[in-house]
Scaffold this motif. Structure first.
Motif, short mmCIF file in Angstrom:
data_model
loop_
_atom_site.label_atom_id
_atom_site.label_comp_id
_atom_site.label_asym_id
_atom_site.label_seq_id
_atom_site.Cartn_x
_atom_site.Cartn_y
_atom_site.Cartn_z
N ARG A 21 -3.76 -10.41 -11.06
CA ARG A 21 -2.60 -11.52 -9.57
C ARG A 21 -2.01 -10.11 -8.15
O ARG A 21 -0.91 -10.52 -7.74
N ARG A 22 -3.36 -9.09 -8.00
CA ARG A 22 -3.07 -8.44 -7.65
C ARG A 22 -2.69 -9.14 -5.89
O ARG A 22 -1.47 -8.10 -4.85
N GLU A 23 -3.19 -9.92 -5.85
CA GLU A 23 -3.71 -10.85 -4.02
C GLU A 23 -1.78 -11.82 -3.73
O GLU A 23 -1.76 -11.30 -3.26
N GLN A 24 -2.07 -12.13 -4.79
CA GLN A 24 -0.01 -12.18 -4.91
C GLN A 24 0.84 -11.45 -4.71
O GLN A 24 2.15 -11.75 -3.48
N PHE A 25 0.52 -9.84 -5.72
CA PHE A 25 1.78 -9.36 -5.14
C PHE A 25 1.86 -8.62 -3.89
O PHE A 25 2.69 -8.29 -3.12
N ILE A 26 0.46 -7.98 -2.91
CA ILE A 26 0.41 -7.55 -1.69
C ILE A 26 1.12 -8.56 -0.92
O ILE A 26 2.09 -7.91 -0.49
N ALA A 27 1.09 -10.42 -1.11
CA ALA A 27 1.58 -10.54 -0.08
C ALA A 27 3.31 -10.81 -0.44
O ALA A 27 3.77 -10.80 0.79
N GLU A 28 3.91 -11.20 -1.50
CA GLU A 28 4.91 -10.62 -2.07
C GLU A 28 5.86 -9.67 -1.12
O GLU A 28 6.97 -10.01 -0.42
N VAL A 29 4.70 -8.61 -1.54
CA VAL A 29 5.20 -7.02 -1.19
C VAL A 29 5.58 -6.97 0.22
O VAL A 29 6.59 -6.69 0.65
N ALA A 30 4.29 -7.69 0.92
CA ALA A 30 4.47 -7.65 2.13
C ALA A 30 5.48 -7.82 3.08
O ALA A 30 6.41 -7.90 4.25
N ASP A 31 5.76 -9.63 2.71
CA ASP A 31 6.66 -9.96 2.85
C ASP A 31 8.12 -9.62 2.62
O ASP A 31 9.16 -9.81 3.60
N ALA A 32 8.53 -9.51 1.21
CA ALA A 32 9.60 -8.44 0.98
C ALA A 32 10.19 -7.74 1.73
O ALA A 32 11.16 -7.38 2.12
N GLU A 33 9.26 -6.51 2.45
CA GLU A 33 9.56 -5.01 2.81
C GLU A 33 9.01 -4.73 3.88
O GLU A 33 9.41 -4.17 4.52
N GLY A 34 8.57 -6.29 4.85
CA GLY A 34 8.60 -6.77 5.85
C GLY A 34 7.38 -5.08 6.56
O GLY A 34 6.47 -4.39 7.16
N LEU A 35 6.62 -5.24 5.22
CA LEU A 35 4.53 -3.53 5.58
C LEU A 35 3.40 -4.33 6.31
O LEU A 35 3.67 -5.55 5.77
N SER A 36 2.89 -3.63 6.62
CA SER A 36 1.10 -4.19 6.46
C SER A 36 0.57 -4.20 5.67
O SER A 36 1.16 -3.87 4.47
N LYS A 37 -0.43 -5.00 5.64
CA LYS A 37 -1.49 -5.16 3.96
C LYS A 37 -1.53 -4.63 3.55
O LYS A 37 -1.32 -4.12 2.25
N PRO A 83 15.15 -0.78 -7.96
CA PRO A 83 16.16 -0.76 -7.06
C PRO A 83 16.54 -1.48 -5.47
O PRO A 83 15.03 -2.88 -5.34
N GLN A 84 17.19 -2.00 -4.56
CA GLN A 84 16.97 -2.49 -3.51
C GLN A 84 15.98 -2.77 -2.63
O GLN A 84 15.44 -3.91 -2.16
N ASP A 85 15.32 -0.78 -1.97
CA ASP A 85 14.72 -1.58 -1.04
C ASP A 85 12.89 -1.09 -1.77
O ASP A 85 12.26 -0.67 -0.93
N SER A 86 12.83 -0.90 -2.87
CA SER A 86 11.86 -1.07 -3.37
C SER A 86 11.05 -1.89 -4.31
O SER A 86 11.31 -2.06 -5.77
N SER A 87 10.81 -3.11 -3.46
CA SER A 87 10.81 -4.52 -4.66
C SER A 87 10.15 -4.79 -5.57
O SER A 87 10.43 -5.36 -6.57
N PHE A 88 9.16 -3.65 -5.54
CA PHE A 88 7.78 -3.76 -6.60
C PHE A 88 7.11 -2.35 -7.84
O PHE A 88 8.26 -2.73 -8.49
N LEU A 89 7.04 -1.31 -6.33
CA LEU A 89 6.66 0.12 -7.12
C LEU A 89 8.20 0.48 -7.53
O LEU A 89 8.30 1.00 -9.24
N GLY A 90 9.57 0.46 -6.79
CA GLY A 90 10.37 1.11 -7.65
C GLY A 90 11.06 -0.08 -8.82
O GLY A 90 11.00 0.38 -10.11
N LEU A 91 10.28 -1.24 -8.99
CA LEU A 91 11.10 -2.40 -10.04
C LEU A 91 10.33 -1.83 -11.38
O LEU A 91 11.05 -1.26 -12.22
N VAL A 92 9.50 -1.46 -11.13
CA VAL A 92 8.16 -1.00 -12.50
C VAL A 92 8.57 0.26 -12.35
O VAL A 92 8.56 0.71 -14.35
N SER A 93 9.23 0.99 -11.84
CA SER A 93 9.17 2.81 -12.35
C SER A 93 10.78 2.52 -13.25
O SER A 93 10.58 3.81 -13.87
N VAL A 94 11.57 1.49 -13.43
CA VAL A 94 12.60 1.90 -14.11
C VAL A 94 12.45 -0.10 -15.06
O VAL A 94 13.06 0.65 -15.91
N ILE A 95 11.52 -0.24 -15.22
CA ILE A 95 11.23 -1.24 -16.40
C ILE A 95 10.75 -0.84 -17.07
O ILE A 95 10.83 -0.70 -18.13
#
Length: 286
Positions: A85-101, A156-168
């Motif tokens: 589901r990589r593409e779904q998470f890429i789109a959600e992280v880009a939206d969440a954090e204002g990042l380029s693809k 973490p507030q500022d890392s919606s996916f990488l930070g999330l995985v890093s604490v779970i």
């Protein structure tokens, strides 16, 4: 030209392997960095927090009692599903954090790789934390790590996916069960992660995910007598102090918030933060 209506996604909490709405029925608007509406996320209540602790405690016996090899296999299976589901998470992280693809892709790939990295530690952590101790007497003296129990994790507030995985991942791979409070402003990657967990081999209740106001959800978790530890990664200094004070009531183990570069090598610090040491004396020759 198509005139069909989009099917908008309804996000829910993840508690005990199920997807309940918030007990209060409340939701809040989630927007991207430009203020554009993305979705409504459930606004968890104190009752939702208590329900999540009950689910985590119920799951703890089975999860902590599973073999380390089995836990590692289950975590690796989650990584496989995240890859699918990589593409779904890429789109959600880009939206969440204002990042380029490209930058969002790097974050998601790093998160999946980190999940695999922690999965590999499941049957190795005992070798770096346990061992045989020299004692004066006719005994074998052996120390081995055991999980702390139910851990409340403020993502973490500022890392919606990488930070999330890093604490779970480091908390659950060693046998703990967790109640996760998502990033308040960017909860959607975490709520989508719940869908992956629900369809993996992970038993219900091992990971419970709540979205909403961090301070509102964290307060009852810090004071809860059946929560054994707190990871305050997503708390600011003021909130962390309040929660640590509440946690002292039943001597919770507390991991204080520190500035973190979530893309850096994580090391074993978090992996070892929620472990206790059991020492056994065994008479020689018996």
């Amino acid at each position: 030209m198509s005139d069909r209506l989009s099917v908008l996604k309804t996000y829910k909490l993840y508690v005990g392997g199920k997807f309940p709405r918030s007990e209060s029925g409340r939701v809040y608007e989630v927007t991207d960095c430009k203020g554009t509406w993305l979705a409504n996320a459930p606004l968890a209540s104190r009752k939702d927090a208590r329900d999540a602790v009950v689910a985590a405690r119920k799951a703890f016996g089975g999860w902590s009692g599973a073999t380390a090899y089995n836990r590692g296999q289950i975590l690796y299976r989650i990584a496989e599903m995240l890859e699918g589901r990589r593409e779904q998470f890429i789109a959600e992280v880009a939206d969440a954090e204002g990042l380029s693809k490209a930058k969002a892709t790097a974050q998601v790939d790093a998160a999946i790789d980190r999940w695999v990295w922690y999965a590999g530690w499941s049957d190795k952590v005992a070798q770096i934390t346990g061992g045989a101790n020299p004692v004066a007497g006719p005994y074998f003296n052996l120390s081995s790590p055991e999980p702390t129990g139910v851990v409340a994790v403020l993502a973490p507030q500022d890392s919606s996916f990488l930070g999330l995985v890093s604490v779970i991942a480091p908390a659950v791979v060693t046998g703990n069960t967790v109640v996760v409070v998502t990033s308040e402003k960017s909860p959607l990657p975490a709520l989508s992660l719940a869908e992956v967990l629900a369809t993996s081999d992970l038993p219900g209740g091992v990971v419970n995910i709540l979205s909403g106001r961090t301070a509102e959800i964290a307060a009852p978790l810090a004071a809860h007598q059946d929560v054994n530890a707190l990871d305050l990664a997503g708390a600011d200094a003021g909130l962390a102090k309040e929660l640590e004070t509440a946690a002292a009531d039943n001597l919770k183990r507390v991991l204080r918030p520190e500035p973190a570069d979530w893309s850096a090598d994580p090391g074993t610090g978090r992996l070892l933060s929620f472990l206790e040491t059991k020492t056994v004396w065994h008479p020689m020759g018996v």
